[in-house]
Design a protein around this motif. Structure first.
Motif, PDB file in Angstrom:
ATOM      1  N   ARG A 161      -6.414   4.402   3.695  1.00  4.17           N
ATOM      2  CA  ARG A 161      -7.249   5.596   3.592  1.00  4.17           C
ATOM      3  C   ARG A 161      -7.662   5.810   2.140  1.00  4.17           C
ATOM      4  NH1 ARG A 161      -3.071   9.703   5.285  1.00  4.17           N
ATOM      5  NH2 ARG A 161      -2.042   8.376   3.789  1.00  4.17           N
ATOM      6  N   GLU A 162      -8.608   6.683   1.937  1.00  3.34           N
ATOM      7  CA  GLU A 162      -9.098   6.972   0.589  1.00  3.34           C
ATOM      8  C   GLU A 162      -7.970   7.447  -0.328  1.00  3.34           C
ATOM      9  OE1 GLU A 162     -12.355   9.914  -1.463  1.00  3.34           O
ATOM     10  OE2 GLU A 162     -12.798   9.110   0.544  1.00  3.34           O
ATOM     11  N   VAL A 163      -7.031   8.253   0.199  1.00  2.00           N
ATOM     12  CA  VAL A 163      -5.944   8.791  -0.625  1.00  2.00           C
ATOM     13  C   VAL A 163      -4.832   7.766  -0.879  1.00  2.00           C
ATOM     14  CG1 VAL A 163      -6.330  11.179   0.058  1.00  2.00           C
ATOM     15  CG2 VAL A 163      -4.700   9.778   1.334  1.00  2.00           C
ATOM     16  N   ASP A 164      -4.797   6.702  -0.098  1.00  2.00           N
ATOM     17  CA  ASP A 164      -3.775   5.673  -0.290  1.00  2.00           C
ATOM     18  C   ASP A 164      -4.068   4.866  -1.545  1.00  2.00           C
ATOM     19  OD1 ASP A 164      -2.666   6.516   2.108  1.00  2.00           O
ATOM     20  OD2 ASP A 164      -3.568   4.897   3.282  1.00  2.00           O
ATOM     21  N   GLN A 165      -3.068   4.142  -2.000  1.00  2.00           N
ATOM     22  CA  GLN A 165      -3.230   3.328  -3.196  1.00  2.00           C
ATOM     23  C   GLN A 165      -2.636   1.951  -2.957  1.00  2.00           C
ATOM     24  OE1 GLN A 165      -4.729   3.973  -6.351  1.00  2.00           O
ATOM     25  NE2 GLN A 165      -4.445   1.771  -6.294  1.00  2.00           N
ATOM     26  N   ILE A 166      -3.423   0.923  -3.194  1.00  3.96           N
ATOM     27  CA  ILE A 166      -2.871  -0.431  -3.175  1.00  3.96           C
ATOM     28  C   ILE A 166      -2.133  -0.598  -4.497  1.00  3.96           C
ATOM     29  CG2 ILE A 166      -3.342  -2.906  -3.132  1.00  3.96           C
ATOM     30  CD1 ILE A 166      -5.912  -2.228  -1.523  1.00  3.96           C
ATOM     31  N   VAL A 167      -0.820  -0.795  -4.441  1.00  2.00           N
ATOM     32  CA  VAL A 167      -0.049  -0.922  -5.686  1.00  2.00           C
ATOM     33  C   VAL A 167       0.044  -2.363  -6.149  1.00  2.00           C
ATOM     34  CG1 VAL A 167       1.270   1.192  -5.326  1.00  2.00           C
ATOM     35  CG2 VAL A 167       2.210  -0.965  -4.545  1.00  2.00           C
ATOM     36  N   GLY A 168      -0.273  -3.303  -5.281  1.00  2.00           N
ATOM     37  CA  GLY A 168      -0.273  -4.680  -5.734  1.00  2.00           C
ATOM     38  C   GLY A 168      -0.383  -5.679  -4.602  1.00  2.00           C
ATOM     39  N   PHE A 169      -0.688  -6.897  -5.016  1.00  2.00           N
ATOM     40  CA  PHE A 169      -0.722  -8.054  -4.145  1.00  2.00           C
ATOM     41  C   PHE A 169       0.404  -8.957  -4.624  1.00  2.00           C
ATOM     42  CE2 PHE A 169      -4.986  -6.332  -4.367  1.00  2.00           C
ATOM     43  CZ  PHE A 169      -5.385  -6.299  -3.039  1.00  2.00           C
ATOM     44  N   LEU A 170       1.414  -9.159  -3.793  1.00  2.00           N
ATOM     45  CA  LEU A 170       2.551 -10.000  -4.160  1.00  2.00           C
ATOM     46  C   LEU A 170       2.270 -11.411  -3.673  1.00  2.00           C
ATOM     47  CD1 LEU A 170       5.484  -7.622  -3.150  1.00  2.00           C
ATOM     48  CD2 LEU A 170       4.082  -7.612  -5.231  1.00  2.00           C
ATOM     49  N   TYR A 171       2.064 -12.310  -4.601  1.00  2.00           N
ATOM     50  CA  TYR A 171       1.809 -13.714  -4.279  1.00  2.00           C
ATOM     51  C   TYR A 171       3.158 -14.415  -4.258  1.00  2.00           C
ATOM     52  CZ  TYR A 171      -3.220 -13.182  -5.104  1.00  2.00           C
ATOM     53  OH  TYR A 171      -4.549 -12.817  -5.026  1.00  2.00           O
ATOM     54  N   LEU A 172       3.494 -15.049  -3.125  1.00  2.00           N
ATOM     55  CA  LEU A 172       4.814 -15.635  -2.942  1.00  2.00           C
ATOM     56  C   LEU A 172       4.736 -17.065  -2.441  1.00  2.00           C
ATOM     57  CD1 LEU A 172       6.342 -12.517  -1.203  1.00  2.00           C
ATOM     58  CD2 LEU A 172       6.904 -13.318  -3.508  1.00  2.00           C
ATOM     59  N   GLY A 173       5.697 -17.846  -2.858  1.00  2.00           N
ATOM     60  CA  GLY A 173       5.809 -19.237  -2.420  1.00  2.00           C
ATOM     61  C   GLY A 173       6.952 -19.886  -3.164  1.00  2.00           C
ATOM     62  N   THR A 174       6.827 -21.173  -3.373  1.00  2.00           N
ATOM     63  CA  THR A 174       7.824 -21.925  -4.121  1.00  2.00           C
ATOM     64  C   THR A 174       7.225 -22.288  -5.472  1.00  2.00           C
ATOM     65  OG1 THR A 174       8.791 -22.768  -2.082  1.00  2.00           O
ATOM     66  CG2 THR A 174       9.249 -24.011  -4.101  1.00  2.00           C
ATOM     67  N   ILE A 224       0.850  -1.193   0.000  1.00  2.00           N
ATOM     68  CA  ILE A 224       0.000   0.000   0.000  1.00  2.00           C
ATOM     69  C   ILE A 224       0.887   1.243   0.000  1.00  2.00           C
ATOM     70  CG2 ILE A 224      -1.758   1.300   1.269  1.00  2.00           C
ATOM     71  CD1 ILE A 224      -2.579  -1.414   2.544  1.00  2.00           C
ATOM     72  N   ALA A 225       0.618   2.137  -0.930  1.00  2.00           N
ATOM     73  CA  ALA A 225       1.291   3.442  -0.931  1.00  2.00           C
ATOM     74  C   ALA A 225       0.522   4.348   0.012  1.00  2.00           C
ATOM     75  CB  ALA A 225       1.309   4.027  -2.335  1.00  2.00           C
TER      76      ALA A 225
END
Length: 185
Positions: free
Chosen positions: A151-164, A95-96
């Motif tokens: 917050r409303e002004v924040d920005q989700i920049v991504g969902f990092l999916y991690l594993g093997t 989240i930014a």
């Protein structure tokens, strides 16, 4: 793995399984993330690590947001949305945290959070993990943002999916030549 090797061999991997990064590796990844370029040292990022049953809760958030966005969405689509976070043993929400600043516009803060996400992905790769950076409508959905404490002004920049990685990724021999040109004014 050295830094140049990590940079030129990283590739998104969608099919992920256990194990996810452990606490020591996660700490290394977070240290890499916070070394991202950051104008005026605003530290415009927040990272939510989602594992285990919390992935199911994230899936519920995705599904409920889809219901609100599209009341006509049928059960198969809702179930698919609900299962998205279960595609990897770990999901990191980047989240930014956007602040009003006289020298650093919002776009720079969002790019900084994106650079932190990329550093995290490179560190995960260097440590032997696979991953994929996913975005889509949940990143821009106000209900998802609110449920995750953004917050409303924040920005989700991504969902990092991690594993093997279930199987090693195949790297192409793509050349940067088609993207690069010398500019002489």
């Amino acid at each position: 793995m050295n830094a140049i090797e990590a940079l030129v061999t990283r590739k998104s991997v969608a099919r992920l399984t256990e194990p996810a990064p452990g606490s020591e590796d996660l700490e290394i990844m977070m240290k890499a993330a916070i070394r991202a370029p950051d104008h005026c040292r605003l530290r415009p990022w927040r990272f939510l690590v989602v594992e285990g049953a919390a992935r199911e809760k994230l899936g519920e958030i995705f599904m409920e947001a889809l219901k609100l966005r599209d009341p006509e969405a049928g059960d198969p689509l809702l179930q698919k949305e609900k299962n998205k976070p279960l595609r990897a043993p770990m999901v990191i929400v980047v989240i930014a945290k956007v602040e009003e600043h006289p020298k650093v516009p919002a776009v720079e803060q969002i790019l900084s959070a994106g650079a932190a996400a990329q550093n995290m992905m490179l560190a995960a790769h260097a440590l032997g993990y696979g991953g994929i950076w996913r975005s889509g409508k949940p990143c821009f959905d106000p209900n998802v943002k609110r449920a995750l404490g953004a917050r409303e002004v924040d920005q989700i920049v991504g969902f990092l999916y991690l594993g093997t990685a279930e199987r090693p990724p195949i790297l192409s021999d793509e050349s940067p030549d088609e993207y690069v040109e010398m500019w002489n004014g």
